[in-house]
Design an enzyme around this catalytic site. Structure first.
Site: not given
Ligand code: PLP
Length: 371
Positions: A106, A180, A204
């Protein structure tokens, strides 16, 4: 009534949600208590929805101990939109590169998006020549040379695909930290006030897809240029109280239910952290005691409490395990398509009892194969 199959859903995302939240969401589809209306048809301009946004914001602030100097925004476009929206706001006008850490799949997606907007320096990368050895560990402080001139430092707290997680706050106090936290937000206390900007999509750990939580220090908001499209302008979003255009009312409502669950049923983030540690311990202990039958992917000190990634030595072995697990009711265990293997995602909504059931299954599976 408990959905037995769903409580054993170890999917990497969207992740499993608490049963009590699902029940309230089910009820709300027919009628939100006290309104007489379905949550799917309530106006986003109603007093009811304004109260939902206010309470959700207050709950996030209370859970994280977040000061008033932060804005809490509820945006769309997922974490991927933040990969671009953030550098549009903070990097386009910068002469100095932002520092990015490349710790897995990511963060690897975030870097090219930022490079389209302005200068980027990759301050550390865990990528190695052999693909299987990539991103199995995180950097120590002594390996990071971070610039004091950078407009910000960006990193991913938990690499969802590889199952590595930082267990400390990184970086310098004189450079804004951007993180993030999509796959570990509200899973533990995180010292939120040490970050200038935190983002996390809901799907998540804290709700369904469709909404992304952004926590942004007011100082950073003041730096946002004024020529961005309204939808991509944090200042406009803040002024509109996350209601600039039709927001995902249902997703936001479910995130509110999850924050109430964290507060009232779990008892806060320290308690959630203890439960999450207990769950991860069960699985990592099992890997460590398996005589190499199950091979954990991450270095022990960098192991994720959210995503336990491992393999059985061969792709055929992994597949045999996944098929047997599915037949026994455990779903969502296949590793991310980028790396394969097995991954048990044990987000907030996954119970300790369900993790213990998985461990029991894995232990039996190993004994039977060894015989
Ligand atoms: C799943 C994930 C993403 C992607 O997220 P989207 O909402 O599908 O754009 C980005 N960063 C992390 C850490 C993730 O686990």
């Amino acid at each position: 009534m408990i959905n037995q199959k769903n409580r054993l859903n170890f999917s990497g995302g969207p992740g499993v949600l608490p049963e009590s939240v699902l029940q309230q969401a089910q009820q709300a589809i027919i009628e939100v208590p006290g309104t007489g209306l379905s949550v799917l048809g309530i106006s986003h301009r109603s007093d009811w929805f304004a109260a939902v946004v206010n309470e959700l914001e207050a709950n996030i602030r209370a859970l994280l101990g977040l000061p008033d100097s932060y804005h809490v925004l509820l945006l769309q476009g997922g974490a991927t939109q933040q990969f671009s929206m953030l550098p549009m706001a903070l990097l386009r006008a910068s002469e100095h590169p932002a520092d990015y850490l490349h710790t897995g799949y990511w963060s690897g997606k975030s870097i090219p998006s930022a490079q389209r907007e302005g200068p980027v320096r990759v301050a550390w990368s865990g990528e190695s020549d052999g693909k299987s050895g990539s991103f199995t560990r995180l950097p120590g402080d002594d390996e990071l040379e971070l610039s004091g001139q950078a407009p910000y430092l960006h990193y991913v707290s938990n690499e969802t695909v590889e199952g590595v997680q930082f267990h400390r706050v990184l970086g310098r106090d004189d450079v804004p930290r951007v993180c993030d936290m999509s796959s570990d937000f509200l899973s533990r206390p995180c010292c939120a006030e040490r970050y200038s900007f935190i983002y996390a999509h809901a799907q998540k750990n804290i709700g369904p897809a469709g909404v992304t939580v952004v926590l942004m220090r007011d100082e950073l908001l003041q730096r946002v240029p004024t020529d961005l499209p309204g939808f991509l302008d944090y200042r406009v979003q803040a002024q509109a109280h996350s209601n600039y255009n039709t927001p995902p009312v249902f997703a936001i409502y479910v995130v509110l239910l999850v924050t109430r669950w964290l507060r009232d049923e779990i008892g806060g983030l320290a308690r959630m952290d203890a439960i999450n540690r207990a769950k991860a311990d069960v699985l990592y202990r099992l890997l460590d005691d398996s005589d190499g039958f199950y091979r954990g992917r991450a270095r022990a000190s960098d192991r994720s409490l959210m995503n336990v990634a491992f393999n059985l030595g061969t792709p055929e072995g992994d597949q045999f395990f996944l098929d047997a697990a599915l037949a026994a009711g455990f779903s969502g265990l296949a590793g991310h398509r980028a790396i394969g293997g097995v991954r048990a995602s044990i987000y907030n909504g996954m119970t300790l009892a369900a993790v213990e059931e998985l461990a029991g299954f894995m232990d039996n599976f190993r004994r039977q194969r060894r015989r």
